[in-house]
Write a protein that holds these residues in place. Structure first.
Motif, short mmCIF file in Angstrom:
data_model
loop_
_atom_site.label_atom_id
_atom_site.label_comp_id
_atom_site.label_asym_id
_atom_site.label_seq_id
_atom_site.Cartn_x
_atom_site.Cartn_y
_atom_site.Cartn_z
N ILE A 1 0.85 -1.19 0.00
CA ILE A 1 0.00 0.00 0.00
C ILE A 1 0.89 1.25 0.00
N PRO A 2 0.72 2.15 -0.96
CA PRO A 2 1.63 3.30 -1.09
C PRO A 2 1.16 4.49 -0.27
N LEU A 3 1.56 4.54 1.00
CA LEU A 3 1.12 5.64 1.86
C LEU A 3 2.29 6.38 2.52
N PHE A 4 3.47 6.29 1.92
CA PHE A 4 4.64 6.96 2.52
C PHE A 4 4.43 8.47 2.63
N ALA A 5 3.83 9.08 1.60
CA ALA A 5 3.69 10.55 1.60
C ALA A 5 2.74 11.01 2.70
N TRP A 6 1.68 10.23 2.97
CA TRP A 6 0.76 10.58 4.06
C TRP A 6 1.51 10.54 5.40
N ALA A 7 2.31 9.48 5.60
CA ALA A 7 3.08 9.36 6.83
C ALA A 7 4.06 10.53 6.97
N GLU A 8 4.72 10.90 5.87
CA GLU A 8 5.70 12.00 5.93
C GLU A 8 5.03 13.34 6.21
N PHE A 9 3.86 13.55 5.65
CA PHE A 9 3.11 14.78 5.90
C PHE A 9 2.75 14.88 7.39
N ASN A 10 2.32 13.76 7.96
CA ASN A 10 1.98 13.73 9.39
C ASN A 10 3.22 13.96 10.24
N LEU A 11 4.34 13.31 9.88
CA LEU A 11 5.59 13.50 10.64
C LEU A 11 6.05 14.95 10.59
N TYR A 12 5.87 15.58 9.42
CA TYR A 12 6.29 16.99 9.27
C TYR A 12 5.51 17.89 10.22
N HIS A 13 4.21 17.67 10.31
CA HIS A 13 3.39 18.54 11.16
C HIS A 13 3.60 18.27 12.65
N LYS A 14 4.16 17.12 13.00
CA LYS A 14 4.45 16.84 14.41
C LYS A 14 5.90 17.15 14.77
N SER A 15 6.78 17.31 13.76
CA SER A 15 8.20 17.55 14.05
C SER A 15 8.71 18.88 13.49
N GLY A 16 8.06 19.38 12.44
CA GLY A 16 8.50 20.63 11.82
C GLY A 16 9.79 20.51 11.05
N ASN A 17 10.18 19.27 10.67
CA ASN A 17 11.47 19.05 10.01
C ASN A 17 11.31 19.15 8.50
N VAL A 51 -4.60 9.09 -2.39
CA VAL A 51 -4.24 9.75 -1.12
C VAL A 51 -2.77 10.11 -1.13
N ASN A 52 -1.94 9.16 -1.57
CA ASN A 52 -0.50 9.41 -1.60
C ASN A 52 -0.16 10.56 -2.55
N ALA A 53 -0.81 10.57 -3.74
CA ALA A 53 -0.59 11.64 -4.71
C ALA A 53 -1.01 12.99 -4.12
N MET A 54 -2.12 13.00 -3.39
CA MET A 54 -2.62 14.23 -2.75
C MET A 54 -1.58 14.77 -1.77
N TYR A 55 -0.98 13.87 -0.98
CA TYR A 55 0.01 14.32 -0.01
C TYR A 55 1.37 14.59 -0.66
N MET A 56 1.67 13.95 -1.78
CA MET A 56 2.87 14.32 -2.54
C MET A 56 2.76 15.77 -3.00
N ALA A 57 1.58 16.15 -3.49
CA ALA A 57 1.35 17.53 -3.90
C ALA A 57 1.51 18.48 -2.71
N ALA A 58 1.01 18.06 -1.54
CA ALA A 58 1.12 18.88 -0.34
C ALA A 58 2.58 19.03 0.09
N LEU A 59 3.37 17.95 -0.03
CA LEU A 59 4.80 18.02 0.31
C LEU A 59 5.52 18.95 -0.67
N GLY A 60 5.12 18.90 -1.94
CA GLY A 60 5.69 19.82 -2.94
C GLY A 60 5.39 21.26 -2.56
N ASP A 61 4.20 21.50 -2.04
CA ASP A 61 3.79 22.83 -1.60
C ASP A 61 4.66 23.29 -0.42
N ILE A 62 4.95 22.37 0.51
CA ILE A 62 5.81 22.70 1.66
C ILE A 62 7.20 23.13 1.18
#
Length: 476
Positions: free
Chosen positions: A116-132, A190-201
């Protein structure tokens, strides 16, 4: 192990607090260094099976959603980085690895080892909890190559993706003939949606546009080909692009991808309270109750309740601002987990489990499989006892980069969280009833912005200074 305290939760039902505390106490037993079998956070978060130490992609992604609340006692990214480090030249990341030999574990039914390709969702969540933000920049090329591999290997001419059902994690679900699984396609969106969000970051317009286009392409196809107006549900497709009759928990995952419009979402969500389909006593069964294959004792994915699928459905409800429903279902789900953890029968020893029965309290069973469900299966169970507990029962939504804490609750109760680490800032938020009325007490080492949202009653955003302070709800 570090001796920093974990965040403490306060709730009017002590059993909720106990199951939360026990989960943190047990997690340390599953941090294992593969070469020495010693317990240490230098290793990985692994559930041992058959004397093997297998790292599973889905387990690793989902465990990050609970480990991120450990006040840095446990690294939430370590398992995920293991998979990134084993990316192949064509972009492939396999869904299971033997941690001793570091070789992929694949099967004849899933020879490419796609998960299941959900790495980008996990990274988006980690970013908002760590600010890294630096981490996002470093891992983005890995995620891009991975998405390219999925495109070149599994994308069909009609724009949908065909993968083995085994890759979706629902190993014995009665989905015979499924060529285009609704869950894989929805979660790739979902993963593509969060990939776009990571690109925005990263302020990268090209990445943002590329993955938004992929997301909308999938959204259009899933909505036009997989939605059934008569059943008000999303269905798998066979090789001829015909809808299959079974209604599984996978049909709710388009909610997480924000795919259905308001009308369709209302119809789909109605299934969650319909006793004939998914409104069983213990929410939510993995197979519709009106299916001839449905089992009241669970029998694997013939009806069992699995924490990660509940987690995804509840996060899907949040996308449509169904906060009240999400919280109610989280609490009901946790009550059934508590019943199995603290059973009334003194001869039965309680614990946390991989799966539960849908129609009554107790652990799911499966004919001929004594190893089901897995006991103390924390990569899954902690999603409910930690992540849902903090985010949906207590009701906190946290973003370090935005310096915001949102508290979304249907009504005021005696509850809250104490000593939650936001990077180097410990915060405490507690609600209590005093002689002056309902009061929220807060303590922080740095300034942040706090939004209290009592559904349908009050909503207010205030800057919370460092030190101790309190607010009276009646004065807002």
């Amino acid at each position: 192990m570090n001796k920093r305290d974990f965040p403490r939760i306060h709730f009017y039902d002590q059993d909720f607090v106990d199951i939360y505390d026990k989960t943190w106490a047990w997690i340390q037993d599953y941090w294992i260094v593969p070469t020495t079998k010693e317990n240490s956070t230098d290793g990985y978060f692994i559930y041992p099976q058959d004397d093997k130490l297998i790292l599973d992609q889905l387990e690793s992604i989902f465990s990050s959603f609970s480990l991120v609340y450990s006040n840095r006692n446990y690294p939430a990214y370590q398992n995920i980085d293991y998979f990134y480090e084993r990316q192949e030249s064509n972009g492939a990341i396999r869904y299971k690895y033997d941690s001793l030999s570091n070789t992929p574990v694949v099967t004849s039914s899933n020879p490419e080892g796609i998960g299941i390709p959900l790495f980008a969702w996990a990274e988006f969540n980690l970013y908002h909890k760590s600010g890294n933000k630096r981490r996002i920049k470093e891992i983005m090329p890995i995620l891009q190559r991975y998405m390219t591999w999925i495109d070149t290997t599994f994308k069909q001419e009609n724009g949908l993706y065909s993968v083995p059902i085994e890759s979706c994690g629902m190993y014995d679900s009665p989905r015979e003939g499924a060529f285009y699984p609704v869950d894989f396609n929805a979660l790739l969106a979902v993963n593509a949606m969060y990939m776009a969000a990571l690109g925005d970051i990263l302020n990268d317009k090209d990445i943002n546009f590329q993955y938004k286009r992929q997301y909308f392409s999938l959204k259009t196809r899933i909505n036009s080909m997989m939605w059934n107006g008569d059943t008000a549900f999303y269905h798998d497709l066979d090789e001829n692009q015909q809808q299959l009759p079974q209604k599984t928990i996978a049909g709710f995952l388009p909610l997480l991808a924000e795919m259905p419009n308001e009308d369709r979402a209302t119809q789909l969500i109605a299934h969650l309270s319909d006793q004939k389909t998914f409104g069983t006593d213990h929410p939510f069964p993995t197979l519709s109750a009106d299916s001839p294959d449905f089992s009241e004792v669970g029998n694997g994915f013939h009806g069992s309740v699995y924490p990660p699928f509940n987690f995804m459905v509840i996060k899907g409800l949040e996308k449509y601002q169904k906060w009240d429903t999400a919280r109610e279902c989280s609490i009901r789900h946790l009550y059934y987990m508590i019943d199995a953890m603290f059973p009334n029968n003194p001869e039965v020893k309680g614990d946390l489990w991989e799966a539960y029965q849908p129609c009554r309290e107790g652990v799911a069973t499966m004919d001929g499989n004594e190893n089901f469900p897995r006991k103390r299966y924390l990569p899954y169970a902690a999603l409910s006892t930690i992540a849902l507990m903090i985010e949906n029962v207590i009701g906190l939504s946290i973003s370090l980069p935005r310096k915001t804490v949102d508290w979304i609750i249907p009504n005021l109760e005696i509850m809250g969280i104490e000593n939650l680490a936001l990077k180097r800032n410990l915060i405490t938020i507690l609600s209590n009833k005093s002689q002056r009325g309902w009061e929220i007490q807060m303590e922080s080492e740095k300034l942040y912005y706090f939004t209290i949202n009592i559904l349908g009653q009050k909503k207010k955003t205030l800057p919370i200074p460092s030190g101790k302070c309190s607010m009276l709800i009646d004065k807002l």
